[in-house]
Design a protein around this motif. Structure first.
Motif, PDB file in Angstrom:
ATOM      1  N   LEU A  11       0.833  -1.205   0.000  1.00 29.60           N
ATOM      2  CA  LEU A  11       0.000   0.000   0.000  1.00 29.60           C
ATOM      3  C   LEU A  11       0.868   1.256   0.000  1.00 29.60           C
ATOM      4  CD1 LEU A  11      -2.855  -0.890   2.525  1.00 29.60           C
ATOM      5  CD2 LEU A  11      -3.104  -0.382   0.095  1.00 29.60           C
ATOM      6  N   LYS A  12       1.958   1.220   0.753  1.00 31.47           N
ATOM      7  CA  LYS A  12       2.882   2.354   0.793  1.00 31.47           C
ATOM      8  C   LYS A  12       3.473   2.606  -0.587  1.00 31.47           C
ATOM      9  CE  LYS A  12       7.132   4.071   2.932  1.00 31.47           C
ATOM     10  NZ  LYS A  12       7.628   4.651   1.713  1.00 31.47           N
ATOM     11  N   ARG A  13       3.892   1.553  -1.251  1.00 33.41           N
ATOM     12  CA  ARG A  13       4.468   1.697  -2.599  1.00 33.41           C
ATOM     13  C   ARG A  13       3.443   2.265  -3.582  1.00 33.41           C
ATOM     14  NH1 ARG A  13       7.424  -3.796  -1.960  1.00 33.41           N
ATOM     15  NH2 ARG A  13       9.378  -3.082  -1.044  1.00 33.41           N
ATOM     16  N   GLU A  14       2.211   1.770  -3.508  1.00 32.45           N
ATOM     17  CA  GLU A  14       1.156   2.278  -4.394  1.00 32.45           C
ATOM     18  C   GLU A  14       0.907   3.762  -4.139  1.00 32.45           C
ATOM     19  OE1 GLU A  14      -2.516   0.011  -4.516  1.00 32.45           O
ATOM     20  OE2 GLU A  14      -1.385  -1.824  -4.099  1.00 32.45           O
ATOM     21  N   TYR A  15       0.817   4.129  -2.854  1.00 31.32           N
ATOM     22  CA  TYR A  15       0.589   5.538  -2.524  1.00 31.32           C
ATOM     23  C   TYR A  15       1.770   6.401  -2.969  1.00 31.32           C
ATOM     24  CZ  TYR A  15       0.284   9.920  -0.142  1.00 31.32           C
ATOM     25  OH  TYR A  15       0.274  11.266   0.106  1.00 31.32           O
ATOM     26  N   ASP A  16       2.992   5.952  -2.694  1.00 35.43           N
ATOM     27  CA  ASP A  16       4.184   6.712  -3.099  1.00 35.43           C
ATOM     28  C   ASP A  16       4.206   6.939  -4.609  1.00 35.43           C
ATOM     29  OD1 ASP A  16       5.086   6.913  -0.485  1.00 35.43           O
ATOM     30  OD2 ASP A  16       6.605   5.329  -0.695  1.00 35.43           O
ATOM     31  N   GLN A  17       3.889   5.904  -5.379  1.00 35.41           N
ATOM     32  CA  GLN A  17       3.865   6.033  -6.838  1.00 35.41           C
ATOM     33  C   GLN A  17       2.807   7.036  -7.284  1.00 35.41           C
ATOM     34  OE1 GLN A  17       3.275   1.999  -8.207  1.00 35.41           O
ATOM     35  NE2 GLN A  17       5.445   1.768  -8.706  1.00 35.41           N
ATOM     36  N   ASN A  20       3.949  10.624  -6.213  1.00 39.89           N
ATOM     37  CA  ASN A  20       5.066  11.107  -7.037  1.00 39.89           C
ATOM     38  C   ASN A  20       4.618  11.443  -8.452  1.00 39.89           C
ATOM     39  OD1 ASN A  20       6.925  10.925  -4.936  1.00 39.89           O
ATOM     40  ND2 ASN A  20       7.472   8.820  -5.433  1.00 39.89           N
ATOM     41  N   ARG A  21       3.741  10.627  -9.008  1.00 41.39           N
ATOM     42  CA  ARG A  21       3.219  10.892 -10.348  1.00 41.39           C
ATOM     43  C   ARG A  21       2.393  12.185 -10.349  1.00 41.39           C
ATOM     44  NH1 ARG A  21       1.779   6.087 -11.407  1.00 41.39           N
ATOM     45  NH2 ARG A  21      -0.230   6.181 -10.372  1.00 41.39           N
ATOM     46  N   TRP A  22       1.493  12.333  -9.360  1.00 42.47           N
ATOM     47  CA  TRP A  22       0.687  13.553  -9.255  1.00 42.47           C
ATOM     48  C   TRP A  22       1.577  14.781  -9.057  1.00 42.47           C
ATOM     49  CZ3 TRP A  22       0.541  16.680  -4.862  1.00 42.47           C
ATOM     50  CH2 TRP A  22      -0.355  17.758  -4.943  1.00 42.47           C
ATOM     51  N   PHE A  23       2.553  14.668  -8.187  1.00 44.67           N
ATOM     52  CA  PHE A  23       3.432  15.800  -7.889  1.00 44.67           C
ATOM     53  C   PHE A  23       4.187  16.252  -9.134  1.00 44.67           C
ATOM     54  CE2 PHE A  23       7.269  17.820  -6.182  1.00 44.67           C
ATOM     55  CZ  PHE A  23       6.698  18.722  -5.287  1.00 44.67           C
ATOM     56  N   ALA A  24       4.775  15.311  -9.852  1.00 41.95           N
ATOM     57  CA  ALA A  24       5.574  15.642 -11.034  1.00 41.95           C
ATOM     58  C   ALA A  24       4.724  16.069 -12.229  1.00 41.95           C
ATOM     59  CB  ALA A  24       6.448  14.450 -11.417  1.00 41.95           C
ATOM     60  N   GLU A  25       3.612  15.371 -12.447  1.00 45.74           N
ATOM     61  CA  GLU A  25       2.828  15.605 -13.658  1.00 45.74           C
ATOM     62  C   GLU A  25       1.749  16.678 -13.505  1.00 45.74           C
ATOM     63  OE1 GLU A  25       1.356  11.800 -14.920  1.00 45.74           O
ATOM     64  OE2 GLU A  25       3.378  10.958 -15.067  1.00 45.74           O
ATOM     65  N   LYS A  26       1.346  16.957 -12.291  1.00 45.76           N
ATOM     66  CA  LYS A  26       0.259  17.922 -12.078  1.00 45.76           C
ATOM     67  C   LYS A  26       0.716  19.111 -11.230  1.00 45.76           C
ATOM     68  CE  LYS A  26      -2.939  15.380 -14.076  1.00 45.76           C
ATOM     69  NZ  LYS A  26      -3.622  15.741 -15.270  1.00 45.76           N
ATOM     70  N   PHE A  27       1.083  18.842  -9.985  1.00 45.58           N
ATOM     71  CA  PHE A  27       1.373  19.910  -9.033  1.00 45.58           C
ATOM     72  C   PHE A  27       2.477  20.844  -9.519  1.00 45.58           C
ATOM     73  CE2 PHE A  27       3.438  21.719  -5.291  1.00 45.58           C
ATOM     74  CZ  PHE A  27       2.350  22.312  -4.672  1.00 45.58           C
ATOM     75  N   CYS A  37      -4.891  10.690  -4.871  1.00 48.60           N
ATOM     76  CA  CYS A  37      -4.277   9.636  -4.054  1.00 48.60           C
ATOM     77  C   CYS A  37      -4.905   9.537  -2.666  1.00 48.60           C
ATOM     78  CB  CYS A  37      -2.780   9.894  -3.925  1.00 48.60           C
ATOM     79  SG  CYS A  37      -1.948  10.116  -5.504  1.00 48.60           S
ATOM     80  N   GLY A  38      -5.937  10.310  -2.417  1.00 49.64           N
ATOM     81  CA  GLY A  38      -6.541  10.362  -1.089  1.00 49.64           C
ATOM     82  C   GLY A  38      -7.030   9.030  -0.564  1.00 49.64           C
ATOM     83  N   GLN A  39      -7.704   8.262  -1.396  1.00 45.04           N
ATOM     84  CA  GLN A  39      -8.223   6.969  -0.948  1.00 45.04           C
ATOM     85  C   GLN A  39      -7.098   5.983  -0.651  1.00 45.04           C
ATOM     86  OE1 GLN A  39     -11.362   6.148  -0.055  1.00 45.04           O
ATOM     87  NE2 GLN A  39     -11.733   8.331  -0.378  1.00 45.04           N
ATOM     88  N   LEU A  40      -6.051   6.014  -1.477  1.00 50.08           N
ATOM     89  CA  LEU A  40      -4.883   5.158  -1.210  1.00 50.08           C
ATOM     90  C   LEU A  40      -4.248   5.535   0.115  1.00 50.08           C
ATOM     91  CD1 LEU A  40      -2.961   4.845  -4.602  1.00 50.08           C
ATOM     92  CD2 LEU A  40      -3.856   2.982  -3.213  1.00 50.08           C
ATOM     93  N   PHE A  41      -4.123   6.854   0.354  1.00 46.25           N
ATOM     94  CA  PHE A  41      -3.525   7.311   1.606  1.00 46.25           C
ATOM     95  C   PHE A  41      -4.342   6.845   2.798  1.00 46.25           C
ATOM     96  CE2 PHE A  41      -3.054  10.329   5.090  1.00 46.25           C
ATOM     97  CZ  PHE A  41      -1.711  10.175   5.342  1.00 46.25           C
ATOM     98  N   LYS A  42      -5.654   6.941   2.727  1.00 44.93           N
ATOM     99  CA  LYS A  42      -6.505   6.516   3.840  1.00 44.93           C
ATOM    100  C   LYS A  42      -6.342   5.027   4.125  1.00 44.93           C
ATOM    101  CE  LYS A  42      -9.957  10.106   3.308  1.00 44.93           C
ATOM    102  NZ  LYS A  42     -11.316  10.454   2.926  1.00 44.93           N
TER     103      LYS A  42
END
Length: 76
Positions: A11-17, A20-27, A37-42
């Protein structure tokens, strides 16, 4: 890096991916709306909390993300 609970590592790996994808490609391109990624984080957070309880790791005095349940009346 693995998670505190072995069962939470994937779950940690899925959330990290996802993050990181959101941060680089969007933010970083100015698109900060949404929480993809909110649901993964929860799910990861619940898993970690369960692992902490199962391993009897003392967490007194630590604050977790989110509103504190026992805020003093002078905090705003």
């Amino acid at each position: 890096m693995n998670s505190v609970g072995e069962a939470c590592t994937e779950l940690k790996r899925e959330y990290d991916q996802c993050f990181n994808r959101w941060f680089a490609e969007k933010f970083l391109k100015g698109e900060s709306a949404g929480d993809p990624c909110g649901q993964l984080f929860k799910r990861y957070q619940l898993c970690v909390q369960k692992a902490i309880k199962e391993k009897d790791i003392p967490i007194e005095g630590l604050e977790f993300m989110g509103p504190s349940k026992g805020k003093s009346e002078n905090s705003s």
